[in-house]
Design a protein around this motif. Structure first.
Motif, PDB file in Angstrom:
ATOM      1  N   SER A  72     -28.502  -0.752  12.589  1.00 52.49           N
ATOM      2  CA  SER A  72     -28.290   0.690  12.512  1.00 52.49           C
ATOM      3  C   SER A  72     -29.586   1.480  12.569  1.00 52.49           C
ATOM      4  O   SER A  72     -29.567   2.696  12.668  1.00 52.49           O
ATOM      5  N   ARG A  73     -30.725   0.776  12.525  1.00 50.55           N
ATOM      6  CA  ARG A  73     -32.020   1.474  12.562  1.00 50.55           C
ATOM      7  C   ARG A  73     -33.102   0.545  13.081  1.00 50.55           C
ATOM      8  O   ARG A  73     -32.940  -0.658  13.121  1.00 50.55           O
ATOM      9  N   VAL A  74     -34.203   1.162  13.445  1.00 52.36           N
ATOM     10  CA  VAL A  74     -35.383   0.412  13.845  1.00 52.36           C
ATOM     11  C   VAL A  74     -36.073  -0.062  12.573  1.00 52.36           C
ATOM     12  O   VAL A  74     -36.076   0.638  11.562  1.00 52.36           O
ATOM     13  N   ILE A  75     -36.645  -1.244  12.626  1.00 52.24           N
ATOM     14  CA  ILE A  75     -37.273  -1.811  11.440  1.00 52.24           C
ATOM     15  C   ILE A  75     -38.776  -1.920  11.671  1.00 52.24           C
ATOM     16  O   ILE A  75     -39.215  -2.364  12.726  1.00 52.24           O
ATOM     17  N   LEU A  76     -39.541  -1.526  10.674  1.00 54.45           N
ATOM     18  CA  LEU A  76     -40.988  -1.704  10.693  1.00 54.45           C
ATOM     19  C   LEU A  76     -41.328  -2.713   9.609  1.00 54.45           C
ATOM     20  O   LEU A  76     -41.067  -2.469   8.427  1.00 54.45           O
ATOM     21  N   MET A 102     -41.907 -11.106  21.825  1.00 47.69           N
ATOM     22  CA  MET A 102     -43.027 -11.002  20.893  1.00 47.69           C
ATOM     23  C   MET A 102     -44.249 -10.593  21.698  1.00 47.69           C
ATOM     24  O   MET A 102     -44.615 -11.246  22.657  1.00 47.69           O
ATOM     25  N   VAL A 103     -44.839  -9.470  21.322  1.00 48.33           N
ATOM     26  CA  VAL A 103     -45.975  -8.908  22.039  1.00 48.33           C
ATOM     27  C   VAL A 103     -47.153  -8.811  21.077  1.00 48.33           C
ATOM     28  O   VAL A 103     -47.001  -8.348  19.948  1.00 48.33           O
ATOM     29  N   GLY A 105     -50.135  -6.830  20.023  1.00 49.24           N
ATOM     30  CA  GLY A 105     -50.547  -5.440  20.173  1.00 49.24           C
ATOM     31  C   GLY A 105     -51.920  -5.268  20.786  1.00 49.24           C
ATOM     32  O   GLY A 105     -52.199  -4.249  21.412  1.00 49.24           O
ATOM     33  N   THR A 106     -52.772  -6.271  20.641  1.00 45.19           N
ATOM     34  CA  THR A 106     -54.114  -6.154  21.226  1.00 45.19           C
ATOM     35  C   THR A 106     -54.088  -6.312  22.739  1.00 45.19           C
ATOM     36  O   THR A 106     -55.016  -5.906  23.422  1.00 45.19           O
ATOM     37  N   SER A 107     -53.012  -6.889  23.279  1.00 45.92           N
ATOM     38  CA  SER A 107     -52.967  -7.147  24.722  1.00 45.92           C
ATOM     39  C   SER A 107     -52.252  -6.056  25.509  1.00 45.92           C
ATOM     40  O   SER A 107     -52.332  -6.030  26.726  1.00 45.92           O
ATOM     41  N   VAL A 108     -51.537  -5.165  24.839  1.00 46.94           N
ATOM     42  CA  VAL A 108     -50.795  -4.112  25.536  1.00 46.94           C
ATOM     43  C   VAL A 108     -51.662  -2.862  25.626  1.00 46.94           C
ATOM     44  O   VAL A 108     -52.060  -2.305  24.616  1.00 46.94           O
ATOM     45  N   LYS A 109     -51.941  -2.460  26.846  1.00 45.86           N
ATOM     46  CA  LYS A 109     -52.816  -1.306  27.058  1.00 45.86           C
ATOM     47  C   LYS A 109     -52.081  -0.090  27.616  1.00 45.86           C
ATOM     48  O   LYS A 109     -52.494   1.041  27.386  1.00 45.86           O
ATOM     49  N   ILE A 150     -43.818  -6.179  18.041  1.00 39.40           N
ATOM     50  CA  ILE A 150     -45.197  -5.925  18.453  1.00 39.40           C
ATOM     51  C   ILE A 150     -46.099  -6.215  17.266  1.00 39.40           C
ATOM     52  O   ILE A 150     -46.153  -5.450  16.308  1.00 39.40           O
ATOM     53  N   ASP A 151     -46.777  -7.356  17.359  1.00 40.15           N
ATOM     54  CA  ASP A 151     -47.688  -7.769  16.299  1.00 40.15           C
ATOM     55  C   ASP A 151     -48.977  -6.963  16.410  1.00 40.15           C
ATOM     56  O   ASP A 151     -49.413  -6.625  17.515  1.00 40.15           O
TER      57      ASP A 151
END
Length: 165
Positions: A72-76, A102-103, A105-109, A150-151
């Protein structure tokens, strides 16, 4: 009046308010018990973070009762390294039978790079996005449900973070 009679009367009132039969209530009870067993299996062996696990179990149970493949919601999930954030996200994906992306975060620009990763996950799982046509003059698609983790999200650029919101 005995305690048992009061409980029976209360149950009859509840069934009446819910507008369901006693047979349907028993079916729902069996469904809930089955979901509880599935969730027990899903989180078996996970140690720690009891509060997060309990909240996830509650949201997963609600989704399963709705027969819905999404929460029902996005989870952080936040916290120090090695507390199980990735593992919990993967278990949520398995319970909901959804693809798991699984991404790092340092690799996504760029947005395009993330979109490409999402498209690869969709294709790799033989899923199809749904075309919604033009919304506000922009060609819009609805992605199939999936879990995207997104780690190290704090290392993603601010413009990309805002684009995701």
């Amino acid at each position: 009046m005995s305690t048992r009679a009061k409980k029976t009367d209360l149950q009859a009132i509840q069934l009446s308010l819910l507008n369901i039969t006693e047979e349907r209530a028993l079916e729902l009870h069996d469904v809930k018990a089955g979901i509880d067993l599935e969730l027990d299996d899903a989180f078996d062996g996970f140690v720690g973070n009891e509060g997060a696990v309990q909240r996830l179990r509650t949201m997963l149970k609600a989704a399963k009762l709705r027969n819905d493949a999404k929460l029902s919601r996005v989870i952080l999930l936040s916290g120090p390294a090695s507390v199980g954030k990735t593992e919990l996200a993967g278990r949520v994906a398995r319970v909901l039978k959804l693809p798991f992306l699984m991404v790092d975060g340092t690799s996504v620009k760029t947005r395009e790079q993330l979109a490409s990763m999402i498209e690869d996950t969709i294709e790799g799982n033989a899923l199809q996005p749904e075309s919604l046509g033009k919304v506000g003059g922009v060609l819009t698609i609805k992605l199939p449900p999936m879990v995207i983790f997104i780690d190290e999200f704090h290392l993603v650029s601010a413009p990309l973070q805002e684009a995701l919101l």
